[in-house]
Write an enzyme that holds these catalytic residues in place. Structure first.
Site, PDB file in Angstrom:
ATOM      1  N   ASP A  10     -13.932  26.195 -21.614  1.00  0.00           N
ATOM      2  CA  ASP A  10     -13.851  27.487 -20.923  1.00  0.00           C
ATOM      3  C   ASP A  10     -15.229  27.903 -20.435  1.00  0.00           C
ATOM      4  OD1 ASP A  10     -12.723  29.767 -19.928  1.00  0.00           O
ATOM      5  OD2 ASP A  10     -12.548  30.789 -21.854  1.00  0.00           O
TER       6      ASP A  10
ATOM      7  N   ASN B 273      -2.300  28.480 -15.575  1.00  0.00           N
ATOM      8  CA  ASN B 273      -3.358  28.316 -14.564  1.00  0.00           C
ATOM      9  C   ASN B 273      -2.825  28.241 -13.127  1.00  0.00           C
ATOM     10  OD1 ASN B 273      -5.628  26.329 -16.636  1.00  0.00           O
ATOM     11  ND2 ASN B 273      -5.591  28.526 -16.245  1.00  0.00           N
TER      12      ASN B 273
HETATM   13  C1  FPP Z   1     -11.901  26.825 -17.658  1.00  0.00           C
HETATM   14  O1  FPP Z   1     -12.938  27.526 -17.037  1.00  0.00           O
HETATM   15  C2  FPP Z   1     -11.784  25.473 -17.136  1.00  0.00           C
HETATM   16  C3  FPP Z   1     -10.713  24.953 -16.483  1.00  0.00           C
HETATM   17  C4  FPP Z   1      -9.472  25.721 -16.228  1.00  0.00           C
HETATM   18  C5  FPP Z   1     -10.713  23.581 -15.934  1.00  0.00           C
HETATM   19  C6  FPP Z   1     -11.355  22.563 -16.808  1.00  0.00           C
HETATM   20  C7  FPP Z   1     -11.424  21.278 -16.093  1.00  0.00           C
HETATM   21  C8  FPP Z   1     -12.471  20.438 -16.111  1.00  0.00           C
HETATM   22  C9  FPP Z   1     -13.695  20.660 -16.888  1.00  0.00           C
HETATM   23  C10 FPP Z   1     -12.358  19.172 -15.351  1.00  0.00           C
HETATM   24  C11 FPP Z   1     -11.777  18.137 -16.262  1.00  0.00           C
HETATM   25  C12 FPP Z   1     -11.402  16.904 -15.553  1.00  0.00           C
HETATM   26  C13 FPP Z   1     -10.305  16.162 -15.849  1.00  0.00           C
HETATM   27  C14 FPP Z   1     -10.059  14.850 -15.197  1.00  0.00           C
HETATM   28  C15 FPP Z   1      -9.300  16.626 -16.794  1.00  0.00           C
HETATM   29  P1  FPP Z   1     -12.601  28.855 -16.248  1.00  0.00           P
HETATM   30  O2  FPP Z   1     -12.374  28.517 -14.834  1.00  0.00           O
HETATM   31  O3  FPP Z   1     -11.461  29.551 -16.925  1.00  0.00           O
HETATM   32  O4  FPP Z   1     -13.936  29.653 -16.448  1.00  0.00           O
HETATM   33  P2  FPP Z   1     -14.107  31.236 -16.495  1.00  0.00           P
HETATM   34  O5  FPP Z   1     -13.315  31.718 -17.683  1.00  0.00           O
HETATM   35  O6  FPP Z   1     -15.571  31.420 -16.667  1.00  0.00           O
HETATM   36  O7  FPP Z   1     -13.591  31.772 -15.187  1.00  0.00           O
END
Ligand code: FPP
Length: 260
Positions: A37, A85
């Site tokens: 996250d 999501n």
């Molecule tokens: C959460 O941060 C992250 C995600 C929803 C996506 C995670 C995905 C990756 C790290 C890529 C992984 C790659 C593969 C192939 C699986 P957020 O967007 O919720 O962050 P925020 O809470 O700060 O907005």
């Protein structure tokens, strides 16, 4: 088999507060799971687009995969995309799906080199065709590997997973394959996506949020939770060691009494 030389080299140049010797290599979690996250906040703090935060998150995931292979952790799982999501702006969802496909293709050589077997948890049928096809390729190409399981939860939600398990049980009862009186915890567990891995012993959540976000609710019944304020793109091998050190400092009682 852990390669001691590669392990020492990977964890050389340690910061002041943590080093490889601070963790007991004989007491590593059998399954380490991560709620990744903070990609969006990491990008916002730098004036970047959220997609650049996700791209930086891929680097953290790669470093974590390599660290777990070097340490000899048998199962690493990570929450990549939840059933909730889809509510994000269409552009971000599309970018994430594209990133998943590109990342998988780019990282396949690492999986081959380290003999990492991919598992995917979630309703994959709803994914765009290209992402789906790439994931299927990853499953096929790594099916025979045994160094470590890397499980990615994609279009995953714990409640949906439990509802699915209930449907599978109902079907087996209706077909006369299962006696309702014998439906026990094992009958549920073997119908979850996680059927062939042990429950997580350590669950890490980055970015300081104190939430489970519909992730592995059944499986984490006795997991140790570790929340760090570090945003996922800043998570590295040393943060991983700090989490493992904290895990090893906990007294795990599984509902029993202290010291028993
Ligand atoms: C959460 O941060 C992250 C995600 C929803 C996506 C995670 C995905 C990756 C790290 C890529 C992984 C790659 C593969 C192939 C699986 P957020 O967007 O919720 O962050 P925020 O809470 O700060 O907005």
């Amino acid at each position: 088999m852990v390669d001691g030389g590669k392990l020492r080299e990977f964890f050389s140049e340690a910061p002041d507060d943590i080093a490889l010797d601070d963790v007991d290599l004989a007491r590593l979690p059998a399954h380490l799971s991560i709620i990744m996250d903070g990609n969006g906040r990491w990008a916002a703090r730098r004036g970047l687009d959220r997609s650049q935060g996700h791209a930086a998150g891929v680097d953290s995931l790669r470093e974590t995969i390599t660290a777990c292979v070097r340490l000899g952790i048998p199962v690493l799982s990570a929450y990549a995309f939840s059933t909730e999501n889809w509510k994000r702006p269409e552009r971000e969802v599309n970018l994430l799906m594209d990133l998943f496909a590109r990342t998988l293709v780019a990282e396949l050589p690492l999986f081959h080199q380290e003999r990492v077997r991919l598992e995917l948890w979630g309703d994959l049928g709803a994914l765009p065709a290209k992402t789906h096809a790439t994931f299927m390729r990853g499953l096929e190409e790594t099916a025979g590997y045994d160094t470590m399981v890397l499980a990615l939860a994609v279009n995953y939600g714990s409640r949906a997973e439990l509802a699915r398990a209930a449907r599978l049980i109902a079907r087996d009862v209706a077909l006369g394959r299962l006696d309702p009186k014998t439906v026990d915890e094992a009958a549920v567990a073997e119908r979850l996506y996680t059927a062939d891995v042990p429950d997580p012993e350590l669950l890490i959540r980055t970015s300081g949020e104190l939430r489970l976000s519909n992730y592995l609710l059944w499986q984490i019944a006795y997991a140790e939770l570790y929340v760090t304020d570090t945003l996922w793109p800043d998570f590295d091998r040393w943060e991983l060691l700090r989490a493992i050190r904290a895990f090893q400092g906990r007294e795990r009682r599984f509902g029993g009494v202290a010291g028993a």
